[in-house]
Design a protein around this motif. Structure first.
Motif, PDB file in Angstrom:
ATOM      1  N   ALA A 123     -86.622   1.554 -24.601  1.00 47.53           N
ATOM      2  CA  ALA A 123     -86.501   0.940 -23.245  1.00 47.53           C
ATOM      3  C   ALA A 123     -87.050   1.942 -22.093  1.00 47.53           C
ATOM      4  O   ALA A 123     -86.906   3.200 -22.035  1.00 47.53           O
ATOM      5  CB  ALA A 123     -85.121   0.317 -22.614  1.00 47.53           C
ATOM      6  N   LYS A 124     -87.627   1.198 -20.836  1.00 51.55           N
ATOM      7  CA  LYS A 124     -87.919   2.053 -19.776  1.00 51.55           C
ATOM      8  C   LYS A 124     -87.762   1.420 -18.547  1.00 51.55           C
ATOM      9  O   LYS A 124     -87.823   0.354 -18.549  1.00 51.55           O
ATOM     10  CB  LYS A 124     -89.678   1.953 -20.150  1.00 51.55           C
ATOM     11  N   ASP A 175     -87.956   0.282 -14.864  1.00 52.50           N
ATOM     12  CA  ASP A 175     -88.835  -0.612 -14.180  1.00 52.50           C
ATOM     13  C   ASP A 175     -89.263   0.193 -12.900  1.00 52.50           C
ATOM     14  O   ASP A 175     -88.482   0.768 -12.245  1.00 52.50           O
ATOM     15  CB  ASP A 175     -88.009  -1.628 -13.458  1.00 52.50           C
ATOM     16  N   ASN A 229     -86.305  -5.346 -21.029  1.00 57.89           N
ATOM     17  CA  ASN A 229     -85.837  -3.819 -21.329  1.00 57.89           C
ATOM     18  C   ASN A 229     -84.305  -3.638 -21.586  1.00 57.89           C
ATOM     19  O   ASN A 229     -83.901  -3.132 -22.573  1.00 57.89           O
ATOM     20  CB  ASN A 229     -86.319  -2.943 -20.357  1.00 57.89           C
ATOM     21  N   THR A 230     -83.446  -4.270 -20.610  1.00 58.82           N
ATOM     22  CA  THR A 230     -82.007  -4.520 -21.132  1.00 58.82           C
ATOM     23  C   THR A 230     -81.732  -5.305 -22.234  1.00 58.82           C
ATOM     24  O   THR A 230     -80.869  -4.918 -23.149  1.00 58.82           O
ATOM     25  CB  THR A 230     -81.250  -5.075 -19.849  1.00 58.82           C
ATOM     26  N   LEU A 239     -83.672  -1.657 -15.060  1.00 59.32           N
ATOM     27  CA  LEU A 239     -84.272  -2.174 -16.030  1.00 59.32           C
ATOM     28  C   LEU A 239     -84.660  -3.702 -15.679  1.00 59.32           C
ATOM     29  O   LEU A 239     -83.800  -4.419 -15.261  1.00 59.32           O
ATOM     30  CB  LEU A 239     -83.569  -2.248 -17.322  1.00 59.32           C
ATOM     31  N   ASP A 240     -85.809  -4.068 -16.038  1.00 55.73           N
ATOM     32  CA  ASP A 240     -85.932  -5.573 -16.001  1.00 55.73           C
ATOM     33  C   ASP A 240     -85.220  -6.367 -17.270  1.00 55.73           C
ATOM     34  O   ASP A 240     -84.770  -5.485 -18.229  1.00 55.73           O
ATOM     35  CB  ASP A 240     -87.466  -5.795 -16.142  1.00 55.73           C
ATOM     36  N   TRP A 300     -77.486  -6.082 -21.785  1.00 53.06           N
ATOM     37  CA  TRP A 300     -77.381  -5.624 -23.038  1.00 53.06           C
ATOM     38  C   TRP A 300     -76.086  -5.817 -24.033  1.00 53.06           C
ATOM     39  O   TRP A 300     -76.088  -6.005 -25.136  1.00 53.06           O
ATOM     40  CB  TRP A 300     -77.998  -4.193 -23.157  1.00 53.06           C
ATOM     41  N   ALA A 313     -83.830  -5.381 -24.964  1.00 58.45           N
ATOM     42  CA  ALA A 313     -84.196  -4.551 -26.130  1.00 58.45           C
ATOM     43  C   ALA A 313     -83.249  -3.588 -26.548  1.00 58.45           C
ATOM     44  O   ALA A 313     -83.017  -3.277 -27.546  1.00 58.45           O
ATOM     45  CB  ALA A 313     -85.519  -3.991 -25.538  1.00 58.45           C
ATOM     46  N   ILE A 314     -82.334  -3.117 -25.552  1.00 59.35           N
ATOM     47  CA  ILE A 314     -81.347  -2.369 -25.757  1.00 59.35           C
ATOM     48  C   ILE A 314     -80.250  -2.825 -26.608  1.00 59.35           C
ATOM     49  O   ILE A 314     -79.610  -2.521 -27.849  1.00 59.35           O
ATOM     50  CB  ILE A 314     -80.664  -1.614 -24.553  1.00 59.35           C
ATOM     51  N   PRO A 336     -82.268   5.096 -20.549  1.00 56.17           N
ATOM     52  CA  PRO A 336     -83.647   5.335 -20.392  1.00 56.17           C
ATOM     53  C   PRO A 336     -84.364   6.462 -19.280  1.00 56.17           C
ATOM     54  O   PRO A 336     -83.483   6.523 -18.325  1.00 56.17           O
ATOM     55  CB  PRO A 336     -84.269   3.919 -19.923  1.00 56.17           C
TER      56      PRO A 336
END
Length: 212
Positions: free
Chosen positions: A180-181, A183, A194-195, A190-191, A29, A197-198, A134
């Motif tokens: 983000a969620k 994994d 998601n990282t 995080l996958d 991120w 996305a941050i 998250p």
């Protein structure tokens, strides 16, 4: 050029759930954020696996207290325009220290460190962005479930606590759980999506803070 310190734990380091390796440079991120700011900002990755706000981990060789590492990072990387701090998940790991309010107290100490550090002449006190991580999630991984499953509900309280602290200390705030969620492979990390996305979500936030 502006300079940002991204200070955090394994979520900032780029730990890949289930693989115990690091995400590609372009997926982490801090680097996604830097790429989205068109080369006008340098984002310094300062993530350490297992880092807590103010506590050390007695079971490992390296010190994992953010309160110990942060002054070193401020000294090393000054001048800084912005410090982004995302910590708290590891503060919930140990039984007896699993309350979000404790992580908030630790985060308050880190805010104090940034605000009171004696910077070199000509270096201003940087802006501060507190970021709640998250939420923790259920997992089939036995080891990670042992460490974190008891704290899933409490992890959902971090955003409230950090937002309140940010309001009290005139810091900026962002809730990473809003985009983000974790994994479910390990329920913490995080996958790549998601990282990334941050980092993408922070682009307009940082543009606003630094007037870019």
């Amino acid at each position: 050029m502006k300079h940002i310190l991204a200070f955090g734990d394994s979520l900032t380091w780029g730990f890949q759930a289930g693989k115990w390796t690091r995400h590609a440079l372009e997926d982490r991120w801090p680097n996604v954020l830097a790429a989205g700011l068109d080369g006008r900002v340098r984002v310094i990755e300062e993530g350490q696996n297992g880092r807590m706000t103010v506590h050390d981990d007695p079971y490992v060789l390296e010190n994992r207290s953010g309160a110990v590492a942060l002054p070193i990072a401020l000294s090393t990387h000054q001048p800084l325009d912005l410090v982004i701090i995302m910590l708290g998940s590891n503060d919930l790991k140990w039984e007896g220290r699993q309350r979000a309010i404790d992580a908030r107290l630790g985060m308050a100490r880190l805010v104090e460190i940034v605000r009171t550090y004696v910077y070199k002449p000509g270096c201003a006190i940087p802006e501060l962005l507190l970021m709640s991580p998250p939420h923790l999630a259920k997992t089939e991984d036995e080891d990670f479930a042992f460490y974190f499953e008891h704290a899933i509900a409490e992890s959902k309280n971090l955003a409230y606590q950090y937002a309140k602290l940010a309001g009290e200390t005139q810091c900026h705030f962002f809730d990473a759980a809003s985009i983000a969620k974790a994994d479910p492979v390990d329920g913490v990390h995080l996958d790549a999506a998601n990282t990334r996305a941050i980092g993408k979500a922070l682009i307009p936030v940082v543009r606003g803070i630094l007037s870019l």
